[in-house]
Design a protein around this motif. Structure first.
Motif, PDB file in Angstrom:
ATOM      1  N   GLN A  89      48.568  35.140  32.210  1.00  0.00           N
ATOM      2  CA  GLN A  89      48.164  34.465  33.337  1.00  0.00           C
ATOM      3  C   GLN A  89      46.414  34.527  33.593  1.00  0.00           C
ATOM      4  OE1 GLN A  89      50.906  36.543  34.375  1.00  0.00           O
ATOM      5  NE2 GLN A  89      52.345  34.937  33.851  1.00  0.00           N
ATOM      6  N   GLY A  91      46.649  37.885  37.125  1.00  0.00           N
ATOM      7  CA  GLY A  91      45.581  36.969  36.893  1.00  0.00           C
ATOM      8  C   GLY A  91      44.425  37.997  36.305  1.00  0.00           C
ATOM      9  N   VAL A  96      53.347  38.413  37.276  1.00  0.00           N
ATOM     10  CA  VAL A  96      52.180  37.547  37.421  1.00  0.00           C
ATOM     11  C   VAL A  96      50.897  38.219  37.856  1.00  0.00           C
ATOM     12  CG1 VAL A  96      51.282  35.305  38.289  1.00  0.00           C
ATOM     13  CG2 VAL A  96      53.899  35.262  38.190  1.00  0.00           C
TER      14      VAL A  96
END
Length: 261
Positions: free
Chosen positions: A200, A231, A229
């Motif tokens: 991600q 980032g 998940v």
């Protein structure tokens, strides 16, 4: 006119997001705690957390706090000029900072945990400035080791070559800087190299460009934790990512805790 305004907003957002944080001070201040877990002994190398483009120190406090809790003498390094300038120049400044940390702690070697551009600064220090003699472990988090299309897109939007940001130009896929850095052995010396990346990552595209060759341990978080998940900026906040960092600092196997907070 609307297109150009939109392009400018996207470019500014890109520059801001490429931030990884850290702090450089004239005399490094140690943030040390007594070892509280088996992961860090009193004799462990000091750890320097190295940030990236437009970063400020406070953004790296979460990972620094985790390191302190595990007993590491921890330092946070902010790139000169917030990392907007020439990466080799930043690497030469970093070399001086490493020497200060070693002098202040009496340690022969340090370990490096570097986010985004900070991983390129640190790796240039290792490969081109003799840093392999003073670094035991190198861990990068979301570093565009082989460049990123996010840097290229600024030029595509009609805003020039990375809007005049030298470091952004150097992180562009195919740049002269990256061609030099990646020529020959990616992992020189006896340093233990670990790279950590996430699917991600909004800023390192393709995400495989955050890995290096020649014997490094390259860890894709989702290979172990498919539902995690994380980032680009989240790599310095995420608990699972930290469990990989912690393992790398003790030369342990890759065993991420997929439920870590």
């Amino acid at each position: 006119m609307l297109l150009r305004k939109t392009a400018l907003v996207l470019a500014l957002a890109t520059a801001a997001l490429l931030a990884s944080t850290a702090t450089a001070t004239a005399a490094p201040a140690s943030t040390t705690a007594a070892p509280t877990t088996p992961f860090a002994a009193a004799a462990a190398n000091p750890v320097i957390v190295v940030g990236g483009l437009s970063g400020v120190a406070v953004a790296y406090e979460p990972i620094a706090a985790r390191l302190r809790a595990d007993g590491y003498r921890t330092f946070i390094y902010q790139l000169p000029g917030l990392g907007f300038g020439d990466i080799p120049t930043s690497a030469r400044a970093f070399a001086g900072y490493v020497d200060q940390v070693r002098a202040n702690t009496g340690a022969a070697s340090v370990d490096v945990v570097a986010h985004s551009e900070g991983g390129l600064v640190s790796r240039y220090y290792l490969k081109r400035l003799g840093g392999t003699a003073t670094v035991g472990r190198y861990v990068s988090l979301g570093t565009p080791q082989y460049g990123t299309y996010v840097a290229n897109i600024v030029a595509f939007l009609g805003l020039g070559s990375c809007a005049g940001v030298v470091a952004c130009q150097q992180m562009t896929i195919g740049s002269t800087f990256l061609a030099d850095l990646n020529a020959g052995d990616d992992t020189p010396g006896a340093v233990r190299y670990t790279t950590i990346r996430t699917l991600q990552d909004e800023l390192v595209r393709p995400t495989g460009n955050a890995a290096v060759n020649d014997g490094a341990t390259n860890v894709l978080i989702q290979s172990y934790c498919p539902l995690r998940v994380v980032g680009h900026l989240g790599l310095v906040l995420d608990g699972t990512a930290y469990t990989i960092v912690r393992g790398a600092l003790v030369d342990g196997p890759v065993r991420p805790n997929c439920l870590a907070l």
